[in-house]
Design a protein around this motif. Structure first.
Motif, PDB file in Angstrom:
ATOM      1  N   UNK A 265       0.821  -1.213   0.000  1.00  0.00           N
ATOM      2  CA  UNK A 265       0.000   0.000   0.000  1.00  0.00           C
ATOM      3  C   UNK A 265       0.857   1.266   0.000  1.00  0.00           C
ATOM      4  N   UNK A 266       2.088   1.165   0.439  1.00  0.00           N
ATOM      5  CA  UNK A 266       2.995   2.317   0.413  1.00  0.00           C
ATOM      6  C   UNK A 266       3.664   2.364  -0.952  1.00  0.00           C
ATOM      7  N   UNK A 267       3.242   3.351  -1.757  1.00  0.00           N
ATOM      8  CA  UNK A 267       3.741   3.450  -3.124  1.00  0.00           C
ATOM      9  C   UNK A 267       4.464   4.773  -3.340  1.00  0.00           C
ATOM     10  N   UNK A 268       5.319   4.770  -4.365  1.00  0.00           N
ATOM     11  CA  UNK A 268       6.086   5.956  -4.732  1.00  0.00           C
ATOM     12  C   UNK A 268       5.638   6.386  -6.130  1.00  0.00           C
ATOM     13  N   UNK A 269       5.330   7.664  -6.286  1.00  0.00           N
ATOM     14  CA  UNK A 269       4.794   8.198  -7.529  1.00  0.00           C
ATOM     15  C   UNK A 269       5.902   8.539  -8.531  1.00  0.00           C
ATOM     16  N   UNK A 270       5.715   8.091  -9.768  1.00  0.00           N
ATOM     17  CA  UNK A 270       6.555   8.520 -10.886  1.00  0.00           C
ATOM     18  C   UNK A 270       5.685   9.485 -11.681  1.00  0.00           C
TER      19      UNK A 270
END
Length: 187
Positions: A109-114
């Motif tokens: 659930x912890x995502x990093x945005x590109x």
């Protein structure tokens, strides 16, 4: 070995290290008790820096790093590895960029945005190519992305616009990771 109240000796041996320093962990378990031993071996190349092509950040590490930045700070030329968890948009028009999120593994659930990132650099000009098909990336692809990490407005951790995919599913070539058209079926 056999159970004994006598002191036991364990000997570890390793080949000479000609690369970077490494750490390893050994866990010893006896019945319900366990102890972990960390073993380190120095290498002549020193410590491998995190966030490089050879040792990219995990998506969760990039997220934590970005959250610690002020709105004015940035980390340039950072490499981040993750699995695409969602694709918000792929522009195949004049901008030719995509917006998607990556995580350490599918389901995180912890995502990093590109934000507005580009495709592989097939022209070898040091810049990612524009997307020509929405099928060039898909949810579940493992990517390494290079770009500038920011905490946009002090509240939005992301790769700022202009990042580029370095590899997809372990390949730096669309011929190996997909032909760029998104058609994974043999011709």
């Amino acid at each position: 070995g056999k159970g004994s109240l006598d002191e036991q000796t364990i000997t570890l041996t390793a080949a000479a290290n000609t690369e970077y320093s490494v750490d390893g962990k050994l866990t010893f378990t006896i019945m319900m008790d366990s102890k972990t031993l960390t073993v380190s071996q120095e290498g002549p190349k020193g410590t491998l820096q995190k966030g490089t092509a050879e040792n990219p950040y995990l998506a969760s590490e990039a997220l934590a790093l970005a959250k610690g930045l002020t709105a004015e700070e940035q980390v340039e030329n950072a490499y981040v590895k993750g699995v695409i968890t969602a694709i918000t948009s792929v522009d195949t028009g004049s901008y030719g960029n995509a917006e998607y999120t990556i995580a350490d593994k599918a389901g995180d659930v912890n995502t990093f945005l590109v934000f507005r990132g580009y495709y592989l650099d097939t022209n070898n000009d040091g810049k990612g190519d524009k997307f020509t098909s929405a099928n060039q990336i898909k949810v579940g692809d493992e990517v390494v992305v290079k770009g500038t990490i920011v905490n946009y407005g002090g509240t939005k951790p992301e790769f700022t616009s202009g990042s580029q995919i370095i590899s997809i599913n372990g390949s730096t070539s669309p011929d190996q990771g997909g032909d760029g058209s998104g058609d994974d079926e043999p011709a």
